[in-house]
Scaffold this active site. Sequence first.
Site, mmCIF file in Angstrom:
data_model
loop_
_atom_site.group_PDB
_atom_site.id
_atom_site.type_symbol
_atom_site.label_atom_id
_atom_site.label_comp_id
_atom_site.label_asym_id
_atom_site.label_seq_id
_atom_site.Cartn_x
_atom_site.Cartn_y
_atom_site.Cartn_z
ATOM 1 N N LYS A 183 -35.988 118.841 -14.722
ATOM 2 C CA LYS A 183 -37.309 119.210 -14.279
ATOM 3 C C LYS A 183 -37.415 118.073 -13.009
ATOM 4 O O LYS A 183 -37.906 117.109 -12.709
ATOM 5 C CB LYS A 183 -38.792 119.533 -15.130
ATOM 6 C CG LYS A 183 -39.325 120.105 -13.841
ATOM 7 C CD LYS A 183 -41.104 119.342 -14.617
ATOM 8 C CE LYS A 183 -41.471 118.621 -13.642
ATOM 9 N NZ LYS A 183 -41.738 118.453 -12.543
ATOM 10 N N GLU A 258 -38.849 105.172 -18.322
ATOM 11 C CA GLU A 258 -38.528 104.201 -17.642
ATOM 12 C C GLU A 258 -39.941 104.315 -15.991
ATOM 13 O O GLU A 258 -40.165 105.665 -15.579
ATOM 14 C CB GLU A 258 -37.264 104.464 -16.357
ATOM 15 C CG GLU A 258 -37.479 103.234 -15.200
ATOM 16 C CD GLU A 258 -37.805 102.823 -14.439
ATOM 17 O OE1 GLU A 258 -39.138 102.132 -13.802
ATOM 18 O OE2 GLU A 258 -37.558 103.852 -13.525
ATOM 19 N N CYS A 292 -39.497 101.888 -8.156
ATOM 20 C CA CYS A 292 -41.291 101.249 -9.693
ATOM 21 C C CYS A 292 -40.806 99.487 -9.211
ATOM 22 O O CYS A 292 -41.356 99.344 -9.749
ATOM 23 C CB CYS A 292 -40.021 102.156 -10.030
ATOM 24 S SG CYS A 292 -38.664 101.461 -10.875
ATOM 25 N N GLU A 393 -50.246 99.247 -9.201
ATOM 26 C CA GLU A 393 -49.358 100.046 -8.554
ATOM 27 C C GLU A 393 -49.544 100.563 -7.941
ATOM 28 O O GLU A 393 -49.985 101.604 -7.770
ATOM 29 C CB GLU A 393 -48.316 100.281 -9.966
ATOM 30 C CG GLU A 393 -46.991 101.066 -8.791
ATOM 31 C CD GLU A 393 -45.785 101.367 -9.927
ATOM 32 O OE1 GLU A 393 -44.528 101.524 -9.992
ATOM 33 O OE2 GLU A 393 -46.081 102.128 -10.620
#
Length: 507
Positions: A183, A258, A292, A393
Amino acid sequence: MTAGTTVRHFPMRIGGHDVDTGEVLEIRDPQNDELVATAASGGASAIDAAVDAGRAAFDDGSWSRATREHRASVLRAIADRLGERLDEMVELEIMANGATVRQATGFHVGYCAPHLEYFAGLAERYEFETPMPRATFPVLGQSTLRKEPIGVVGAIAPWNFPLLLSLWKFAPALAVGNSVVLKPDEKTPLSALEFARIAEECGLPPGVFNVVPGPGPDAGARLASHPGVGKIGFTGSTDVGREIMRLASGTVKSVTLELGGKSPALVLDDADLDVAVDGVLYGCMLYSGQVCESMTRLLLPDSLHDEFVERMVARASTIRLGDTRDWETDMGPVVSRKQKDRILELIASGKDEGATAVLGGGEARVEGHENGHWIQPTIFTGVRNDMRIAREEIFGPVLSVIRYGSEAEGIALANDTQYGLASSVWSADNSRALDVAEKIQAGSVWINDAHQINCEVPFGGYKQSGVGRELGPRALDPYVEEKNVHLDLSGTREARPYDVLLSHADD
């Protein structure tokens, strides 16, 4: 796009067939918000169909029971085809996620073929069957450790590196014989959908690799909780990762996660400033900060702070924003209006909490792309580690500069975060830098460099940056089940310990 240009449509790929639904995803170019493509959108029912197709293909055995050499040859053929169609695949990425052509060619798509080659090599060398030491007690016997494919593996990929981070999951899964349901993020499904067609052209049996774009709360949630899926690999935010873990727990499937990061760049007082200034900017601003493991917290010693910031602001002022297809462009837009608004809100919070924007600090204007999602390269000084811009973040081109006094204080600040994905240390003394690296709580510590992703070493994070590792020599292990097959060698009933229970059986 120019007037009259046909907008290409991308169906889902399930069981070797193009599949459309009544729902359509609009794919818009982040640099101008123009509609550039559409893709079929699937929900839970499409995921169910894809899992069924994957299971049927697995049970058929044409891939799951193929030789390792055959599977490796198919993966290599796909890698070769990706190289031949590099420009096309790059276009499919940048038209959806706003990466520049330089970045997409070098990293987003450019990494894919060599990483696929690496996984093919692992498959050829993998120990699917290992004789164990012969047992002599309680009886003579021989065990063999077998590693077998799980069955159907689910992969949920993010929008920032749509094909590459998908490949980190589905390639090792395919290499050991699994079927896969992928997906992709609904904003960036194009390269994955095209990859599915390329893979089948190169010999991957229909149904082994299925791609269902769709909303996370519907398609993603069903994939994570589906009882027919034995493993989930996910890259995305920590908040969503927690939900994936919760959903997967209902059927006790294994997960590789992750997740987020707030990576520090720890500059020591003996750093080479010419290298460190450029390296820190590269570590934070690459792909508009939408990586990331971006180094978004810069920890500077008091003795270097002012000179380093002055040099860095001057250097960052040369970063050129522009058309993503122009090879002279350094930085493109962020991926969406929603992402832009979130970044701007966090920038505002930094100002409200007392930080100073010494560069940027707002929305950028790019001639000819006024409707795009542009953010100025932004550098904050006077940041405390408890501010939102230092804790959350941001996923944008925003660097927070934090002062420190002693080396121990700098290390403590580096580790003062819920994340632990990556870090960098900058020093002219390799021994000192290596000593500091041992004290950093992160899955990757790069000394005098940043963004050094190497498929031959593991990648993943400490703390709330994830569970498990991708890449490296053990990258195939999460996609197999281990089975012990024990063969009795004693030969007679008398040699076996059955009388522990059945001592009176002959009375």
